[in-house]
Design a protein around this motif. Structure first.
Motif, PDB file in Angstrom:
ATOM      1  N   ARG A 110       0.725  -1.327  -0.077  1.00 11.41           N
ATOM      2  CA  ARG A 110      -0.063   0.172   0.054  1.00 11.41           C
ATOM      3  C   ARG A 110       0.812   1.170  -0.119  1.00 11.41           C
ATOM      4  NH1 ARG A 110      -3.417  -2.375   5.239  1.00 11.41           N
ATOM      5  NH2 ARG A 110      -1.155  -2.448   5.779  1.00 11.41           N
ATOM      6  N   SER A 162       3.474   3.922  -1.449  1.00  9.42           N
ATOM      7  CA  SER A 162       3.717   4.279  -2.650  1.00  9.42           C
ATOM      8  C   SER A 162       4.644   5.433  -2.690  1.00  9.42           C
ATOM      9  CB  SER A 162       2.383   4.361  -3.395  1.00  9.42           C
ATOM     10  OG  SER A 162       2.831   5.301  -4.777  1.00  9.42           O
ATOM     11  N   ASP A 177      -6.084   6.962  -4.795  1.00  9.11           N
ATOM     12  CA  ASP A 177      -5.015   6.151  -3.808  1.00  9.11           C
ATOM     13  C   ASP A 177      -5.692   5.571  -2.547  1.00  9.11           C
ATOM     14  OD1 ASP A 177      -2.218   5.809  -3.578  1.00  9.11           O
ATOM     15  OD2 ASP A 177      -2.541   6.591  -1.698  1.00  9.11           O
ATOM     16  N   ARG A 199      -7.514   2.590  -3.588  1.00  6.63           N
ATOM     17  CA  ARG A 199      -6.554   1.640  -3.807  1.00  6.63           C
ATOM     18  C   ARG A 199      -5.805   0.951  -2.669  1.00  6.63           C
ATOM     19  NH1 ARG A 199      -1.189   1.065  -3.387  1.00  6.63           N
ATOM     20  NH2 ARG A 199      -0.930   2.707  -2.691  1.00  6.63           N
ATOM     21  N   SER A 200      -5.807   1.655  -1.514  1.00 10.30           N
ATOM     22  CA  SER A 200      -5.138   1.229  -0.362  1.00 10.30           C
ATOM     23  C   SER A 200      -5.933   0.254   0.449  1.00 10.30           C
ATOM     24  CB  SER A 200      -4.610   2.547   0.542  1.00 10.30           C
ATOM     25  OG  SER A 200      -4.229   2.035   1.727  1.00 10.30           O
ATOM     26  N   ARG A 206      -8.569  -1.084  -0.657  1.00 11.31           N
ATOM     27  CA  ARG A 206      -8.852  -2.359  -1.515  1.00 11.31           C
ATOM     28  C   ARG A 206      -7.716  -3.488  -1.105  1.00 11.31           C
ATOM     29  NH1 ARG A 206     -10.282   0.273  -7.513  1.00 11.31           N
ATOM     30  NH2 ARG A 206     -12.399   0.090  -7.519  1.00 11.31           N
ATOM     31  N   ASP A 250     -13.006   1.044 -12.113  1.00 10.31           N
ATOM     32  CA  ASP A 250     -11.707   1.984 -12.473  1.00 10.31           C
ATOM     33  C   ASP A 250     -11.756   2.697 -13.743  1.00 10.31           C
ATOM     34  OD1 ASP A 250     -10.778   1.537  -9.875  1.00 10.31           O
ATOM     35  OD2 ASP A 250      -9.427   0.313 -10.522  1.00 10.31           O
TER      36      ASP A 250
END
Length: 206
Positions: free
Chosen positions: A36, A38, A51, A54-55, A57, A146
């Motif tokens: 996670r 980045s 972001d 994303r983290s 998920r 997405d």
């Protein structure tokens, strides 16, 4: 949402708490090993929202890692029917829900129905085929969401489909608000995933 304990379930012995982290004992993995983390610079609102999504998920995926079908389908404390597998199925439905609202996409429920509102949770049984299907569907639906977001330049763009979110059901909701709601949904369920995983095998971490 009401969740009910399944007939015939037994309460396994509690697992001892443990972590793979060597730096901080309350972390899932060491910072250098955390996917996670980045180096991408978050320069605007869209980048921050995506972001965060994303983290969260990734957090769900990490909490499900290295478990078999029986462990993934293990229910939480009675009377809840929550399980990690049910959580993946539930989040799959949420991905489709976001697109139904924003674009009006014809994306009917996969697991739920008006007659069986808890089908996503109740159908999460300890079957490897059910596990494989759930994770495949989840990844497909995340990718579809997405693509939808990538195709809309303006975070202020409003929904084409019916929204049951916000103060006024059926009213307008922006992509900005919808993404924030989606992030909040993942964040809430990541808290559930923390406890569910600890109950399964004792593994702890953020």
């Amino acid at each position: 949402m009401e969740h009910r304990v399944q007939d015939g379930e037994q309460d396994p012995a509690p697992a001892s708490r443990w972590t793979r982290a060597t730096v901080y004992p309350d972390m899932w993995v060491d910072p250098d090993d955390d996917p996670r983390e980045s180096d991408v610079e978050l320069v605007d609102e869209r980048a921050i929202l995506l972001d965060s999504l994303r983290s969260y998920r990734l957090t769900v995926e990490m909490k499900c890692a290295d478990l078999d079908a029986q462990q993934l389908a293990r229910r939480s404390v009675p009377p809840s029917t929550m399980s990690l597998l049910g959580l993946v199925r539930h989040l799959t439905e949420d991905e489709r829900h976001v697109r139904r609202i924003m674009t009006g996409e014809d994306a009917p429920w996969l697991y739920r129905s008006e007659a069986h509102r808890d089908g996503d949770w109740d159908g999460a049984v300890a079957d490897p085929a059910v596990v494989e299907e759930a994770f495949r569907r989840w990844r497909e639906e995340m990718a579809a969401t997405d693509r939808m977001v990538d195709g809309i330049d303006d975070l202020g763009a409003t929904n084409a489909g019916f929204s049951d979110l916000g103060a006024e059901p059926g009213g307008a909701i922006s992509l900005r608000e919808l993404l924030l709601s989606h992030v909040e949904e993942y964040a809430r369920h990541c808290g559930h995933a923390d406890l569910l995983r600890e109950c399964v095998d004792g593994r702890v971490g953020q």
